[in-house]
Scaffold this motif. Structure first.
Motif, short mmCIF file in Angstrom:
data_model
loop_
_atom_site.label_atom_id
_atom_site.label_comp_id
_atom_site.label_asym_id
_atom_site.label_seq_id
_atom_site.Cartn_x
_atom_site.Cartn_y
_atom_site.Cartn_z
N PRO A 178 -35.11 51.95 -75.82
CA PRO A 178 -36.47 51.40 -75.77
C PRO A 178 -36.98 51.08 -74.36
O PRO A 178 -38.11 51.44 -74.01
N ALA A 179 -36.16 50.43 -73.55
CA ALA A 179 -36.59 50.10 -72.18
C ALA A 179 -36.82 51.37 -71.37
O ALA A 179 -37.72 51.43 -70.52
N GLN A 180 -36.02 52.40 -71.63
CA GLN A 180 -36.19 53.67 -70.91
C GLN A 180 -37.47 54.37 -71.34
O GLN A 180 -38.14 55.01 -70.51
N VAL A 181 -37.82 54.26 -72.61
CA VAL A 181 -39.07 54.86 -73.10
C VAL A 181 -40.25 54.30 -72.31
O VAL A 181 -41.10 55.04 -71.79
N THR A 204 -33.83 57.20 -80.42
CA THR A 204 -33.89 55.93 -79.72
C THR A 204 -33.10 54.90 -80.50
O THR A 204 -32.84 55.05 -81.69
N GLY A 205 -32.70 53.84 -79.83
CA GLY A 205 -31.90 52.81 -80.46
C GLY A 205 -31.23 51.95 -79.42
O GLY A 205 -31.70 51.85 -78.29
N SER A 206 -30.12 51.30 -79.80
CA SER A 206 -29.34 50.44 -78.93
C SER A 206 -30.02 49.10 -78.68
O SER A 206 -29.41 48.18 -78.17
N ASP A 207 -31.30 49.00 -79.04
CA ASP A 207 -32.06 47.78 -78.90
C ASP A 207 -33.13 47.80 -79.99
O ASP A 207 -33.25 48.78 -80.73
N ALA A 245 -32.02 54.85 -84.42
CA ALA A 245 -30.67 54.63 -84.94
C ALA A 245 -30.16 53.30 -84.45
O ALA A 245 -30.55 52.81 -83.39
N HIS A 246 -29.28 52.70 -85.22
CA HIS A 246 -28.72 51.40 -84.84
C HIS A 246 -27.24 51.40 -85.17
O HIS A 246 -26.84 51.77 -86.26
N PRO A 251 -35.35 44.34 -64.74
CA PRO A 251 -33.95 44.55 -64.38
C PRO A 251 -33.17 45.06 -65.59
O PRO A 251 -33.20 44.45 -66.66
N LEU A 252 -32.51 46.20 -65.44
CA LEU A 252 -31.77 46.82 -66.54
C LEU A 252 -30.29 46.85 -66.22
O LEU A 252 -29.89 47.00 -65.06
N ASN A 253 -29.47 46.75 -67.26
CA ASN A 253 -28.03 46.87 -67.05
C ASN A 253 -27.61 48.34 -67.17
O ASN A 253 -28.45 49.23 -67.31
N ALA A 254 -26.32 48.59 -67.14
CA ALA A 254 -25.81 49.96 -67.15
C ALA A 254 -26.15 50.70 -68.43
O ALA A 254 -26.18 51.93 -68.46
N THR A 255 -26.42 49.96 -69.51
CA THR A 255 -26.73 50.60 -70.79
C THR A 255 -28.22 50.74 -71.02
O THR A 255 -28.65 51.19 -72.08
N GLY A 256 -29.04 50.33 -70.04
CA GLY A 256 -30.48 50.50 -70.16
C GLY A 256 -31.21 49.36 -70.84
O GLY A 256 -32.39 49.48 -71.17
N LYS A 257 -30.53 48.24 -71.06
CA LYS A 257 -31.16 47.09 -71.69
C LYS A 257 -31.66 46.11 -70.62
O LYS A 257 -31.09 46.02 -69.54
#
Length: 277
Positions: free
Chosen positions: A73-76, A98-101, A123-124, A253-259
């Motif tokens: 989502p943050a990358q979108v 998309t997913g992970s958040d 996806a989650h 600010p994003l972490n290594a996973t894009g969150k």
């Protein structure tokens, strides 16, 4: 891991002519799962760089004629907000995962509008789910056995499960739990901007929600705050709202996973509020 994708249906099938791009941490289960599934059928995996960057992703989409794309989502929001996006050729993209958040309805609409040729799937899951689980990860109640994911959710009368966000991402204002994702979604819909809500300590209320917007897009802080009250009531009212520019930031600010790194964002907001005193 390939068996997982053998049973998934999320847009056009992967085949020998598929070019799948993802730019997320390789230690997450989604990365090797995608790579194994694509390689299994003779497709191509594209990893555009050691870290996520909107410009790099957009350049890779054009250069490699990407057909399948994984965007958190943050990358979108970062990719679509890039100043060159409107001039990019992204019509080769036929499927976006998309997913992970939290993936809100507005996010899915945003993806569909930005990539009109692509099917969209949310996806989650958990990276931990790809390893070993202990019995302490489960608990039982009258409805059955449940796995503790650390998420807050609800089940409607049709049995559909909605993931509302992480339990730790809840603002406790005067003893009332406020789901940050609900505020982020409503503010994002009102302003058209990517939004993150953080909890700010309060001596009288415990915590108060503060909204950080990518941009106000012509709206004012007062309008954003009133919009939240109109939709959720006074118990959900914001302490305040500010844009990234007001906070001295160019991007979330994003972490290594894009969150979004909310602990870091909270620190920046607290410094901003101290300067306003």
């Amino acid at each position: 891991m390939t068996q997982f994708y053998d049973i998934q249906t999320w847009g056009p099938e992967i085949g020998p002519t598929s070019n799948f791009l993802f730019s997320t941490a390789n230690f997450r289960i989604i990365a090797p799962s995608i790579a194994a599934a694509v390689w299994k059928v003779g497709g191509t995996v594209v990893m555009p760089g050691p870290a996520f960057a909107p410009e790099t992703v957009l350049a890779a989409i054009e250069k490699h004629e990407i057909t399948h794309l994984l965007l958190l989502p943050a990358q979108v929001h970062s990719v679509v907000a890039h100043p060159t996006f409107k001039n990019r050729h992204v019509d080769t993209v036929r499927s976006i995962l998309t997913g992970s958040d939290v993936a809100t309805r507005d996010l899915l609409f945003k993806i569909s509008a930005a990539f009109p040729s692509a099917a969209v799937c949310a996806a989650h899951g958990m990276t931990e789910g790809g390893g070993f689980l202990q019995w302490t990860c489960f608990y039982d109640d009258a409805a059955g056995r449940w796995f503790k994911t650390g998420d807050s959710g609800m089940i409607n009368s049709d049995g559909v499960i909605y993931i509302l966000g992480r339990i730790k991402d809840v603002v406790m204002r005067a003893g009332i739990p406020i789901t940050a994702a609900a505020l982020e979604s409503s503010i994002g819909q009102f302003t058209g901007a990517s939004t993150a809500v953080v909890a700010i300590p309060s001596p009288s209320l415990g915590q108060e929600p503060f909204a950080v917007l990518q941009d106000f897009h012509g709206k004012s802080e007062a309008q954003v705050k009133q919009g939240v009250i109109n939709l959720f009531g006074n118990d959900y009212r914001l302490l305040g709202a500010a844009s990234l520019k007001q906070l001295g930031l160019n991007a979330f600010p994003l972490n290594a996973t894009g969150k979004v790194m909310k602990v870091e964002l909270q620190r920046v907001v607290e410094e901003y509020l101290d300067r306003q005193k």
